[in-house]
Design an enzyme around this catalytic site. Structure first.
Site, PDB file in Angstrom:
ATOM      1  N   SER A  16       8.547  48.849  63.605  1.00 47.94           N
ATOM      2  CA  SER A  16       8.159  48.790  62.185  1.00 47.94           C
ATOM      3  C   SER A  16       7.299  47.569  61.882  1.00 47.94           C
ATOM      4  CB  SER A  16       9.406  48.747  61.303  1.00 47.94           C
ATOM      5  OG  SER A  16      10.240  49.834  61.595  1.00 47.94           O
ATOM      6  N   CYS A  44      13.876  51.872  64.587  1.00 44.87           N
ATOM      7  CA  CYS A  44      14.077  52.613  63.339  1.00 44.87           C
ATOM      8  C   CYS A  44      13.714  54.084  63.484  1.00 44.87           C
ATOM      9  CB  CYS A  44      13.252  51.966  62.220  1.00 44.87           C
ATOM     10  SG  CYS A  44      13.387  52.833  60.664  1.00 44.87           S
ATOM     11  N   CYS A  49      17.334  54.114  62.018  1.00 42.65           N
ATOM     12  CA  CYS A  49      17.367  54.620  60.642  1.00 42.65           C
ATOM     13  C   CYS A  49      17.063  56.114  60.511  1.00 42.65           C
ATOM     14  CB  CYS A  49      16.342  53.891  59.770  1.00 42.65           C
ATOM     15  SG  CYS A  49      15.957  52.214  60.249  1.00 42.65           S
ATOM     16  N   LYS A  52      19.424  58.572  62.532  1.00 41.39           N
ATOM     17  CA  LYS A  52      20.762  58.356  61.955  1.00 41.39           C
ATOM     18  C   LYS A  52      20.902  59.084  60.625  1.00 41.39           C
ATOM     19  CE  LYS A  52      21.150  55.551  59.007  1.00 41.39           C
ATOM     20  NZ  LYS A  52      21.230  54.123  59.152  1.00 41.39           N
ATOM     21  N   TYR A 100       2.474  57.665  63.930  1.00 38.37           N
ATOM     22  CA  TYR A 100       2.282  56.238  64.188  1.00 38.37           C
ATOM     23  C   TYR A 100       1.045  56.000  65.049  1.00 38.37           C
ATOM     24  CZ  TYR A 100       6.328  54.077  61.995  1.00 38.37           C
ATOM     25  OH  TYR A 100       7.194  53.581  61.073  1.00 38.37           O
ATOM     26  N   TYR A 178      27.497  47.954  60.230  1.00 40.76           N
ATOM     27  CA  TYR A 178      26.689  49.109  59.821  1.00 40.76           C
ATOM     28  C   TYR A 178      26.827  50.310  60.778  1.00 40.76           C
ATOM     29  CZ  TYR A 178      23.549  46.328  56.697  1.00 40.76           C
ATOM     30  OH  TYR A 178      22.995  45.561  55.711  1.00 40.76           O
ATOM     31  N   ILE A 179      26.510  50.054  62.064  1.00 38.88           N
ATOM     32  CA  ILE A 179      26.369  51.191  62.985  1.00 38.88           C
ATOM     33  C   ILE A 179      27.719  51.857  63.236  1.00 38.88           C
ATOM     34  CG2 ILE A 179      25.661  51.870  65.319  1.00 38.88           C
ATOM     35  CD1 ILE A 179      23.511  49.726  65.227  1.00 38.88           C
ATOM     36  N   GLU A 182      28.635  53.935  60.179  1.00 38.20           N
ATOM     37  CA  GLU A 182      27.765  55.108  60.020  1.00 38.20           C
ATOM     38  C   GLU A 182      28.093  56.180  61.059  1.00 38.20           C
ATOM     39  OE1 GLU A 182      23.978  52.901  57.859  1.00 38.20           O
ATOM     40  OE2 GLU A 182      23.767  53.461  59.956  1.00 38.20           O
ATOM     41  N   ASP A 303      13.477  42.068  64.152  1.00 42.10           N
ATOM     42  CA  ASP A 303      14.812  41.890  64.738  1.00 42.10           C
ATOM     43  C   ASP A 303      14.840  40.784  65.789  1.00 42.10           C
ATOM     44  OD1 ASP A 303      15.599  43.946  63.155  1.00 42.10           O
ATOM     45  OD2 ASP A 303      16.136  45.316  64.775  1.00 42.10           O
ATOM     46  N   ALA A 341      21.814  49.229  52.310  1.00 45.91           N
ATOM     47  CA  ALA A 341      22.784  50.328  52.209  1.00 45.91           C
ATOM     48  C   ALA A 341      23.398  50.588  53.564  1.00 45.91           C
ATOM     49  CB  ALA A 341      22.105  51.585  51.708  1.00 45.91           C
ATOM     50  N   HIS A 436      21.964  61.263  30.976  1.00 44.92           N
ATOM     51  CA  HIS A 436      23.234  61.972  30.939  1.00 44.92           C
ATOM     52  C   HIS A 436      23.048  63.453  31.278  1.00 44.92           C
ATOM     53  CE1 HIS A 436      27.377  62.526  29.797  1.00 44.92           C
ATOM     54  NE2 HIS A 436      27.030  63.589  29.110  1.00 44.92           N
ATOM     55  N   GLU A 441      24.238  56.463  35.129  1.00 51.08           N
ATOM     56  CA  GLU A 441      24.322  55.977  33.740  1.00 51.08           C
ATOM     57  C   GLU A 441      25.507  55.029  33.552  1.00 51.08           C
ATOM     58  OE1 GLU A 441      25.374  58.798  30.599  1.00 51.08           O
ATOM     59  OE2 GLU A 441      26.283  60.120  32.087  1.00 51.08           O
TER      60      GLU A 441
HETATM   61  P1  NDP Z   1      26.732  44.409  62.756  1.00 52.83           P
HETATM   62  O1  NDP Z   1      26.397  43.001  62.947  1.00 52.83           O
HETATM   63  O2  NDP Z   1      26.537  45.054  61.435  1.00 52.83           O
HETATM   64  O3  NDP Z   1      28.242  44.655  63.178  1.00 52.83           O
HETATM   65  C1  NDP Z   1      28.704  44.291  64.444  1.00 52.83           C
HETATM   66  C2  NDP Z   1      30.195  44.502  64.464  1.00 52.83           C
HETATM   67  O4  NDP Z   1      30.671  44.380  65.791  1.00 52.83           O
HETATM   68  C3  NDP Z   1      30.933  43.473  63.605  1.00 52.83           C
HETATM   69  O5  NDP Z   1      31.953  44.141  62.918  1.00 52.83           O
HETATM   70  C4  NDP Z   1      31.501  42.523  64.647  1.00 52.83           C
HETATM   71  O6  NDP Z   1      32.722  41.964  64.297  1.00 52.83           O
HETATM   72  C5  NDP Z   1      31.734  43.450  65.808  1.00 52.83           C
HETATM   73  N1  NDP Z   1      31.717  42.749  67.089  1.00 52.83           N
HETATM   74  C6  NDP Z   1      30.790  41.872  67.537  1.00 52.83           C
HETATM   75  N2  NDP Z   1      31.110  41.444  68.767  1.00 52.83           N
HETATM   76  C7  NDP Z   1      32.267  42.052  69.104  1.00 52.83           C
HETATM   77  C8  NDP Z   1      33.093  42.011  70.247  1.00 52.83           C
HETATM   78  N3  NDP Z   1      32.796  41.261  71.295  1.00 52.83           N
HETATM   79  N4  NDP Z   1      34.215  42.758  70.254  1.00 52.83           N
HETATM   80  C9  NDP Z   1      34.530  43.534  69.181  1.00 52.83           C
HETATM   81  N5  NDP Z   1      33.771  43.616  68.072  1.00 52.83           N
HETATM   82  C10 NDP Z   1      32.659  42.882  68.035  1.00 52.83           C
HETATM   83  O7  NDP Z   1      25.922  45.155  63.917  1.00 52.83           O
HETATM   84  P2  NDP Z   1      25.581  46.696  64.167  1.00 52.83           P
HETATM   85  O8  NDP Z   1      25.568  46.838  65.639  1.00 52.83           O
HETATM   86  O9  NDP Z   1      26.448  47.585  63.377  1.00 52.83           O
HETATM   87  O10 NDP Z   1      24.105  46.801  63.611  1.00 52.83           O
HETATM   88  C11 NDP Z   1      23.113  45.865  64.004  1.00 52.83           C
HETATM   89  C12 NDP Z   1      22.229  45.544  62.844  1.00 52.83           C
HETATM   90  O11 NDP Z   1      21.335  46.622  62.621  1.00 52.83           O
HETATM   91  C13 NDP Z   1      22.955  45.359  61.507  1.00 52.83           C
HETATM   92  O12 NDP Z   1      23.403  44.060  61.333  1.00 52.83           O
HETATM   93  C14 NDP Z   1      21.917  45.733  60.505  1.00 52.83           C
HETATM   94  O13 NDP Z   1      21.174  44.585  60.178  1.00 52.83           O
HETATM   95  C15 NDP Z   1      21.061  46.753  61.254  1.00 52.83           C
HETATM   96  N6  NDP Z   1      21.381  48.113  60.804  1.00 52.83           N
HETATM   97  C16 NDP Z   1      21.075  48.483  59.537  1.00 52.83           C
HETATM   98  C17 NDP Z   1      21.377  49.744  59.084  1.00 52.83           C
HETATM   99  C18 NDP Z   1      21.058  50.112  57.675  1.00 52.83           C
HETATM  100  O14 NDP Z   1      20.225  49.447  57.063  1.00 52.83           O
HETATM  101  N7  NDP Z   1      21.711  51.138  57.117  1.00 52.83           N
HETATM  102  C19 NDP Z   1      22.033  50.733  59.930  1.00 52.83           C
HETATM  103  C20 NDP Z   1      22.329  50.240  61.235  1.00 52.83           C
HETATM  104  C21 NDP Z   1      22.001  48.981  61.650  1.00 52.83           C
HETATM  105  P3  NDP Z   1      32.855  40.640  63.410  1.00 52.83           P
HETATM  106  O15 NDP Z   1      32.509  41.093  62.028  1.00 52.83           O
HETATM  107  O16 NDP Z   1      34.262  40.255  63.563  1.00 52.83           O
HETATM  108  O17 NDP Z   1      31.893  39.653  63.978  1.00 52.83           O
END
Ligand code: NDP
Length: 451
Positions: A16, A44, A49, A52, A100, A178-179, A182, A303, A341, A436, A441
């Site tokens: 992106s 993405c 995105c 997904k 693209y 997030y992931i 989702e 990223d 979101a 409405h 609303e």
């Molecule tokens: P996130 O950072 O959102 O979540 C990672 C999760 O993994 C956290 O809950 C974290 O726990 C946990 N974790 C990390 N290390 C370990 C470990 N060693 N053992 C167990 N649990 C662990 O990352 P995602 O992979 O979900 O997504 C990556 C990024 O991509 C997001 O931060 C977001 O910015 C982007 N994204 C955006 C989306 C959207 O806009 N809808 C959709 C998907 C991704 P803890 O909280 O305790 O650290």
């Protein structure tokens, strides 16, 4: 421009951010090259995105069929064909890859389907040739991170989830971000018996706690088995099934284990040692406010700099960078009030401060909450709910945060984000006339503060 170089800008990575930077720079008349060794569009478009969201749509049909019955439709005999969904998704992604390529080609940028490696501050090597550039932009994105533990090789990342040969009957999803949320929703909606394992106490821990509790409740109500304060100790593969040992001593037998434990910058084997570019211990590239690395000719965004891993942020960073390098103004990116979101089920979206953050920075906050059953559920007796929340600074009346859990949260919060970015007051919310009947609303009819 600097004719002693082959290019004014060479972009490594056509995701992106990279594509937007290459196109915009080329549109200013700069000579631009861009290299990509995977599919155009990056995470993405290919494994993020876009696919997904298509899977989220697919996973919502069982609920719609059920509610349809209450509106007089007979939806009792339905079938789901995973290969059809996966293949149709693949076709759509191929179409986007082509778009693209067309956009890049028509901008005048030279597109190389090759892996690029840095050979120095102004040189990239690809396909056996070297090219020089006045500026190099690293927009190489991130890659799923899976921690190492006994049996971690059996865990899949989100990358593989988009191409599964067959849909599993059961799945364990690890992570609380997030992931994880989702995919737990997608799998559960498609009829897969789903367990979500999270090491912490609260899902989506950086968001407003009251709202994330609603997300958790809603996910549980949809049938997802959520295990908080729990870790995976090891995975074994026994008689065609994964045996997952949890830290509380219990075991889950499952067809598939998905690790969604964050994404790390994709900076290995990029030739960074031939430059002065510096990285953090997690591999992400360090840049200044203008996205310049420690090597003055090399920039990085998206990223790979691990500020905010969101597509629209990478695109905005690209716009600001091209303006800085080839435009008139040196504007800086504003990371405040980024709306976001999570396409969990229920959906969650938010802009601005959480209640917790506001209480730290403000001398007094008022909280407005509305929690209700959407009209769409009124005939079926379904138990989906919508929760909306406004966080208001009491002294100035400015709305500091706006949060929503429930259907269409992303669509509604996007509009709210304009108002919050513009510094809207609660009084202005109150004097706005509602549409409405709509869920949205409710945001303009919350009159009494909850606390
Ligand atoms: P996130 O950072 O959102 O979540 C990672 C999760 O993994 C956290 O809950 C974290 O726990 C946990 N974790 C990390 N290390 C370990 C470990 N060693 N053992 C167990 N649990 C662990 O990352 P995602 O992979 O979900 O997504 C990556 C990024 O991509 C997001 O931060 C977001 O910015 C982007 N994204 C955006 C989306 C959207 O806009 N809808 C959709 C998907 C991704 P803890 O909280 O305790 O650290």
């Amino acid at each position: 421009m600097a004719d002693k170089f082959d290019y004014d800008l060479f972009v490594v990575g056509a995701g992106s951010g990279g594509v937007r930077a290459a196109r915009m720079a080329a549109n200013t008349g700069a000579r631009v090259g861009i290299a990509e060794d995977r599919d155009l569009g990056g995470t993405c478009v290919n494994v993020g995105c876009v696919p997904k969201k298509l899977f989220v749509y697919a996973s919502k049909f069982p609920d719609i069929f059920e509610i349809g019955n209450s509106f007089g439709w007979s939806c009792d005999s339905v079938n789901f064909d995973w290969p059809a969904l996966r293949n149709n998704k693949n076709t759509e992604i191929k179409r986007l890859n082509t778009i693209y390529a067309d956009l890049l080609n028509s901008s005048g940028a030279d597109l190389f389907y090759e892996r690029a490696v840095l050979k120095g501050p102004n040189t990239v090597a690809l396909g056996g040739k070297s090219y020089t550039a006045k500026y190099i932009l690293l927009a190489v994105g991130g890659w799923p991170y899976i921690p190492e533990f006994p049996g971690s090789d059996y865990a899949l990342s989100s990358n593989e989830m988009f191409f599964l040969e067959r849909l599993p009957e059961s799945a364990v999803v690890v992570g609380g971000g997030y992931i994880a949320l989702e995919f737990a929703g997608i799998l559960n909606g498609l009829g897969v018996s789903t367990h979500l394992i999270y090491r912490g106490q609260r899902l989506l821990k950086s968001f407003d706690s009251e709202m994330t509790e609603k997300v958790e409740l809603g996910m549980r109500a949809k049938g997802i088995n959520i295990h908080l304060n729990t870790e995976v100790d090891r995975i074994k593969f026994v008689r065609g099934s994964h045996d997952v040992l949890l830290s509380d001593g219990s075991r889950l037998s499952t067809d598939l284990v998905l690790y969604a434990t964050g994404r790390r910058a994709n900076t290995d084997n990029l030739g960074l040692h031939k430059t002065a570019v510096e990285r953090r211990p997690d591999g992400s590239i360090i840049v200044d406010k203008n996205f310049r690395t420690h090597e003055p000719s090399i920039f990085a965004l998206g990223d790979v700099i691990d500020r905010v891993q969101l597509t629209p942020v990478a695109i905005q960073e690209a716009i600001v960078l091209v303006d800085y390098l080839f435009g008139n103004a040196a504007q800086l990116i504003n990371y405040k009030n980024i709306p976001t979101a999570v396409f969990s089920q229920p959906e969650f979206a938010s802009v601005g401060m959480t209640e917790e953050e506001a209480k730290e920075t403000s001398s007094g906050v008022s909280i407005f909450i509305s929690d209700f059953k959407p009209m769409f559920q009124s005939l079926s007796g379904g138990d989906d709910r919508i929760t909306m929340k406004l966080v208001v600074d009491r002294a100035s009346d400015v709305v500091l945060g706006c949060h929503m859990v429930g259907e269409h949260a992303a669509e509604i919060i996007q509009g709210m984000a304009i108002a919050v970015t513009a510094g809207v007051t609660k009084q202005q919310f109150d004097s706005t006339i509602g549409i409405h009947p709509s869920a949205a609303e409710e945001f303009v009819t919350m009159r009494t503060s909850a606390r």
